[in-house]
Design a protein around this motif. Structure first.
Motif, PDB file in Angstrom:
ATOM      1  N   THR A   1       1.150  -1.568  -0.022  1.00  0.00           N
ATOM      2  CA  THR A   1      -0.016   0.068   0.151  1.00  0.00           C
ATOM      3  C   THR A   1       1.707   0.959   0.383  1.00  0.00           C
ATOM      4  O   THR A   1       1.701   1.258   0.798  1.00  0.00           O
ATOM      5  CB  THR A   1      -1.053  -0.313   1.485  1.00  0.00           C
ATOM      6  N   LYS A   2       0.315   1.809  -1.091  1.00  0.00           N
ATOM      7  CA  LYS A   2       1.073   3.218  -0.969  1.00  0.00           C
ATOM      8  C   LYS A   2       0.688   4.351  -0.018  1.00  0.00           C
ATOM      9  O   LYS A   2      -0.364   5.385   0.149  1.00  0.00           O
ATOM     10  CB  LYS A   2       1.423   4.093  -2.171  1.00  0.00           C
ATOM     11  N   VAL A   3       1.808   4.532   0.867  1.00  0.00           N
ATOM     12  CA  VAL A   3       1.286   6.097   2.030  1.00  0.00           C
ATOM     13  C   VAL A   3       1.433   6.735   2.094  1.00  0.00           C
ATOM     14  O   VAL A   3       2.766   7.459   2.059  1.00  0.00           O
ATOM     15  CB  VAL A   3       1.667   4.886   3.983  1.00  0.00           C
ATOM     16  N   PRO A   4       0.612   8.356   2.028  1.00  0.00           N
ATOM     17  CA  PRO A   4       1.591   9.425   1.840  1.00  0.00           C
ATOM     18  C   PRO A   4       1.643  10.226   2.639  1.00  0.00           C
ATOM     19  O   PRO A   4       1.544   9.702   4.348  1.00  0.00           O
ATOM     20  CB  PRO A   4       0.224   9.958   1.985  1.00  0.00           C
ATOM     21  N   ILE A   5       3.267  10.781   3.206  1.00  0.00           N
ATOM     22  CA  ILE A   5       3.744  11.703   4.020  1.00  0.00           C
ATOM     23  C   ILE A   5       4.115  13.091   2.897  1.00  0.00           C
ATOM     24  O   ILE A   5       4.102  13.030   2.303  1.00  0.00           O
ATOM     25  CB  ILE A   5       4.932  10.822   3.959  1.00  0.00           C
ATOM     26  N   SER A   6       3.175  13.973   4.515  1.00  0.00           N
ATOM     27  CA  SER A   6       3.649  15.564   3.589  1.00  0.00           C
ATOM     28  C   SER A   6       4.782  15.836   4.980  1.00  0.00           C
ATOM     29  O   SER A   6       4.772  15.779   6.098  1.00  0.00           O
ATOM     30  CB  SER A   6       2.671  16.068   4.585  1.00  0.00           C
ATOM     31  N   LEU A   7       5.640  16.375   4.729  1.00  0.00           N
ATOM     32  CA  LEU A   7       6.762  17.086   5.305  1.00  0.00           C
ATOM     33  C   LEU A   7       7.153  18.680   4.759  1.00  0.00           C
ATOM     34  O   LEU A   7       6.741  18.897   3.754  1.00  0.00           O
ATOM     35  CB  LEU A   7       8.178  15.785   5.249  1.00  0.00           C
ATOM     36  N   VAL A   8       7.978  19.026   6.043  1.00  0.00           N
ATOM     37  CA  VAL A   8       8.485  20.014   5.489  1.00  0.00           C
ATOM     38  C   VAL A   8       9.513  20.180   6.093  1.00  0.00           C
ATOM     39  O   VAL A   8       9.939  20.066   7.500  1.00  0.00           O
ATOM     40  CB  VAL A   8       7.147  21.815   6.294  1.00  0.00           C
ATOM     41  N   TYR A   9      10.521  21.448   6.006  1.00  0.00           N
ATOM     42  CA  TYR A   9      12.133  21.416   6.509  1.00  0.00           C
ATOM     43  C   TYR A   9      11.996  23.287   6.146  1.00  0.00           C
ATOM     44  O   TYR A   9      12.101  23.609   4.507  1.00  0.00           O
ATOM     45  CB  TYR A   9      12.631  20.514   5.739  1.00  0.00           C
TER      46      TYR A   9
END
Length: 713
Positions: A460-468
Motif C-alpha cells: 500500500t502507498k502511504v502519503p507523507i507530508s513534510l516541511v523543512y
C-alpha cells in the motif's frame, strides 16, 4: 506476544547509521522513582496476566492506594524537573520564542447571523478571549457578551464553549468546565441586563440548543460516572432542572448522542452515532413540546447525516456506498425507501460533509488524500475551488446564514499560515479576509513542503507530508520529527504551525505520516486500520520512517516520533515493534493499557470504543488487542529515549495508563536511555486552557528533542 516485523533493509540502515549518533546533553545522575509492585492477576479466555501496577487506578476508583498514587505521580514530576534542570534556560527561551510569534491583540473574522456580526477578540497579555457582537454593521457599538478573561480568574483551568444566542437575540446560552473533565455546566445570560439567570444545568456536553420560543433549551446530559452522553433533556427557563424532561434516552452504550439545530433554524435534530451506524430524530423548532420523530431507524453498518434545505432533506450516507453518496428526500417522507440519489458513490472519492445554503450546496470531498470543495448550484451547475500547495488542509468555516451566497472556508498548508476566505459562489470571486500573522516575520519562500509516498509492507502507498527549511542536506544527519494519529477515521491534514518553526529553524524536518486508521485516502483507509486490522496503523508508521531513512532525510540516530491519545497508542506499539528505529519518542496522554481499559466499562467512554478497538470479552478480539497493546508487550530490551505526558483529570485517557506504562518500562527495559513522565496535576486531556500556558508544554517537548540532538540554543 507481538511478533517483531524487522526487515533486513531496516536492520542494515540501523547498523550503518548508529555511528552518526552525536554526543548529547549531559543528563543529571538523578535517581528515578521506583513504583511499588503489587501483583494483581487477570484471567480471560484461559489467559492469565499479572499486572504489578494495577493499584495506580486507586485515585480514580477512590481506593486505598489513592494517596500512594498521587505520591508516585509527584515523585515522577520531581524526577523530570531534576533531569530537565539543565534545560531551564532553553525552555524559557523557547517559551518566549513560541509566544513571541503569536499576535496577542487579535480578532476573528466576524460572522453574520440574524442581524448581528459575531466575533471573538484577544487582548495583549491575556490568556483568554472576549465574545462580542455588533448590530447590523461592523461600525456599530460593540457588545461584549462574555469576558472569559474575567470569568477565568482564580481558576487553574477554565473552558467556555457552546455559545448560542436565542432566536430573539436577547439571551445567550453558554457552557463552562473548570475541572478539565469535559463535564460542562450550561448557564444563561440576559443580554439586555447583563445578568445571569438562575438556571444552571450541570453535567452536560455543553451543547445547548434553543427552540423557536426563546424559552426552551435542549441539551445532552452525561452519565456522572462513565461520562457517556446518555440522555437528551428539555429545560424550560425559570423551572427546576430536576423537572427537565428526558426527550431521548440512548440505551446502546456504544453510541454517542448530541442535539443540534438546522442552519435554517426550522428543525432540531438528535444525533445518535456509533462507529458503524447512526440514527437521527427530528422535530420542528417551533414545536418544542412535540415528540421527536425518527428520521430513519438505525440499520447495522449504515451511517447517515441529514442537512435540511427549504424544500427537502439531503442525506449523506454510506448505504450501499463505502465512500458515501448524497441522497435527498421530501420533508414529509424521511425513510430510506424515499431516498433519491443526487451524487453517486465513487471508489476514488470520499464524500465527507455537506453545507446547505438557500441556492447552493457545498460538498467536502477527499481525493488522493486531499480535500476538495465542490460548489453545486440548485440549478445543477457546479465547480471546484482551486488550491495550490502539494499538501494542504481546506475546510468549510463558520457559515451560520442560510440565505447567504458567500462561503467562508479555511485554507492552510505546512508553509501557508491559516487563511480565512470568503468565496462568492455565484461570481467565483475569492476574497482573503484574514491570514494568520506570524509576529516577528515569516517568509514562506524560505521553506519547502513535499508530498511523498512510502510503500507499506503489504504494498500500500502511504502519503507523507513534510516541511523543512531550504538548504537541507539529504545525508541522513538531519533530525526529523514524524507525527501521526491513525484512529477513528480522523484525517490528519497538512497545516501550518508557528510552533514548528522553532524546530525547522534549528534544522529539523517535520513530517506527518497519513497512516491507515485515518480516512485520508477514503473510507477503506479507516476500515483497514481498525479492529482486527489495527496492526496496519503501526506498520504503516514504521514503513514511513524507513522510507524517510532510505531517502536520507534522517537516520535512526536522529529520528523522533510523536503522537497523542490514540496517537500515543501508536507510540507505544512502535517502540515494542522496532525500538532501535527511534532516538526519541514523545507520547502525549497515551492510550497504552488497551486490554485493561476496554474490559472495565466503568472507565469513561469505554463502551463507545468497542467498534474501534474491539470488545476484549470476545476471545478473538482479546488476543488480537493483546498482540499490540503497549503495556502488555513491554519486554526486557532496549527502548528509545522517551518523554510521556498525562493529566490527572483526563477524562479521555485516564492518568493511570501512562503512569503504569512508565513504571513497567522502568522495571523491564535494559538500556540507560532517558524515560520521563510529566503529570499535569490541574489539567486533563487537552492540557492547559489558556492560549499561552500550553506553550510551556511545547517548550518542554522541544527542549527534550533538542537536548537529544545536543542543540543548546
Amino acid at each position: 506476544m507481538i511478533i517483531l516485523f524487522i526487515q533486513l533493509l531496516c536492520s542494515t540502515l540501523i547498523n550503518t547509521n548508529k555511528d552518526t549518533k552525536m554526543e548529547t546533553y549531559k543528563w543529571p545522575a538523578a535517581k528515578a522513582p521506583v513504583a511499588d509492585i503489587k501483583p494483581k492477576q487477570r484471567t480471560f479466555h484461559g489467559d492469565t496476566v499479572t499486572d504489578n501496577y494495577y493499584w495506580m487506578i486507586d485515585y480514580f476508583k477512590k481506593g486505598p492506594d489513592s494517596e500512594k498514587t498521587i505520591d508516585y505521580l509527584n515523585a515522577e514530576n520531581v524526577y523530570l524537573e531534576k533531569m530537565m534542570a539543565g534545560t531551564e534556560t532553553l525552555q524559557a527561551n523557547l517559551f518566549k520564542e513560541l509566544k513571541g510569534r503569536i499576535k496577542e491583540k487579535d480578532e476573528s473574522v466576524p460572522a453574520f447571523k440574524n442581524g448581528y456580526f459575531y466575533y471573538s477578540r484577544t487582548e495583549e497579555g491575556k490568556q483568554y478571549s472576549k465574545f462580542c457582537r455588533k448590530k447590523g454593521t461592523l461600525e456599530a457599538e460593540e457588545e461584549i457578551l462574555l469576558d472569559i478573561d474575567e470569568m477565568a480568574k482564580g481558576h487553574p483551568y477554565y473552558s467556555a464553549t457552546g455559545y448560542t444566542v436565542s432566536p430573539d437575540n436577547k439571551l445567550l446560552a453558554f457552557a463552562v468546565d473548570n475541572v478539565s473533565r469535559r463535564q460542562y455546566t450550561i448557564l444563561i445570560k440576559n443580554l439586555e441586563t447583563g445578568e445571569l439567570l438562575k438556571d444552571s444545568i450541570a453535567n452536560t456536553e455543553g451543547d445547548a440548543v434553543w427552540a423557536a420560543d426563546n424559552k426552551t433549551l435542549f441539551y445532552t446530559s452525561k452519565n456522572q460516572k462513565t461520562l457517556l452522553s446518555e440522555k437528551i433533556k428539555k429545560h424550560k427557563l425559570g423551572t427546576s432542572t430536576a423537572k427537565d424532561k428526558v426527550v431521548y434516552h440512548e440505551k446502546d452504550k456504544s453510541n454517542f448522542i448530541s442535539v443540534g439545530k438546522s442552519k435554517s433554524g426550522k428543525y432540531i435534530f438528535i444525533y445518535s452515532s456509533a462507529t458503524l451506524s447512526t440514527e437521527e430524530w427530528v422535530i420542528p423548532a417551533d414545536q418544542p413540546d412535540a415528540d421527536f420523530k425518527v428520521f430513519q431507524p438505525r440499520v447495522k453498518d449504515v451511517i447517515y447525516s441529514v442537512t435540511a434545505l427549504a424544500d427537502k432533506f439531503l442525506i449523506l450516507t454510506n448505504w450501499e456506498a463505502q465512500n458515501f453518496r448524497l441522497m435527498e428526500c421530501p420533508l414529509d417522507k424521511m425513510g430510506i425507501e424515499n431516498w433519491k440519489e443526487v451524487i453517486p458513490h465513487r471508489k476514488d472519492v470520499l464524500l465527507e460533509d455537506v453545507e446547505g445554503f438557500k441556492d447552493f450546496i457545498v460538498i467536502s470531498e477527499r481525493k488522493n488524500g486531499l480535500v476538495q470543495l465542490r460548489i453545486r448550484n440548485i440549478n445543477g451547475s457546479e465547480h471546484y475551488i482551486d488550491f495550490e500547495d502539494p499538501a494542504y488542509s481546506a475546510s468549510v468555516g463558520n457559515n451560520p446564514e442560510y440565505n447567504s451566497t458567500k462561503l467562508r472556508f479555511i485554507y492552510t498548508s505546512m508553509t501557508t499560515p491559516v487563511s480565512v476566505y470568503d468565496y462568492h459562489m455565484d461570481t467565483r470571486e475569492k476574497l482573503l479576509m484574514k491570514q494568520q500573522e506570524v509576529v516577528g516575520g515569516y517568509n514562506k519562500s524560505e521553506y519547502t513542503t513535499e508530498r511523498l509516498y512510502a510503500t507499506a509492507k503489504d504494498g500500500t502507498k502511504v502519503p507523507i507530508s513534510l516541511v523543512y527549511k531550504n538548504g537541507l542536506k539529504r545525508d541522513g544527519k538531519a533530525p526529523l520529527l514524524l507525527y501521526a494519529y491513525g484512529s477513528y477515521g480522523h484525517s490528519m491534514d497538512a497545516s501550518f504551525s508557528t510552533s514548528n518553526l522553532s524546530l525547522l529553524n534549528r534544522g529539523f524536518v517535520y513530517a506527518i505520516a497519513h497512516i491507515r486508521g485515518g480516512q485520508e485516502m477514503g473510507r477503506y483507509w479507516y476500515e483497514d486500520g481498525k479492529l482486527m486490522k489495527k496492526m496496519n496503523t503501526f506498520t504503516d508508521f514504521i514503513d514511513c520512517a524507513k522510507f524517510l531513512i532510505e531517502k536520507e532525510f534522517t537516520s535512526p540516530a536522529h529520528l523522533y516520533a510523536q503522537g497523542g491519545s490514540a496517537g500515543g497508542l501508536l507510540m507505544g506499539a512502535i517502540i515494542n515493534l522496532e525500538p532501535e528505529l527511534w532516538n526519541g519518542i514523545i507520547a502525549q496522554v497515551p492510550f497504552v493499557d488497551v486490554i485493561n481499559t476496554m474490559l472495565d466499562e466503568s472507565i469513561p467512554l469505554t463502551t463507545n470504543e468497542f467498534d474501534e478497538w474491539g470488545n476484549p470479552k470476545k476471545e478473538d478480539a482479546y488476543h488480537y488487542m493483546k498482540s499490540y497493546s503497549p503495556y502488555e508487550n513491554i519486554e526486557a530490551k532496549n527502548y528509545p529515549n522517551m518523554l510521556v505526558t498525562t493529566g490527572l483529570h483526563d477524562s479521555q485517557v485516564q492518568y493511570f495508563e501512562p503512569a503504569k506504562w512508565v513504571a513497567k518500562l522502568r522495571a523491564e527495559k535494559t538500556d540507560k536511555n532517558i524515560l520521563l513522565l510529566k503529570t499535569d496535576m490541574d489539567f486533563g486531556h487537552g492540557g492547559a486552557s489558556g492560549r499561552f500556558d500550553y506553550l510551556k508544554d511545547i517548550a518542554l517537548n522541544y527542549a527534550f528533542l533538542l537536548s537529544l540532538e545536543n542543540i543548546k540554543k
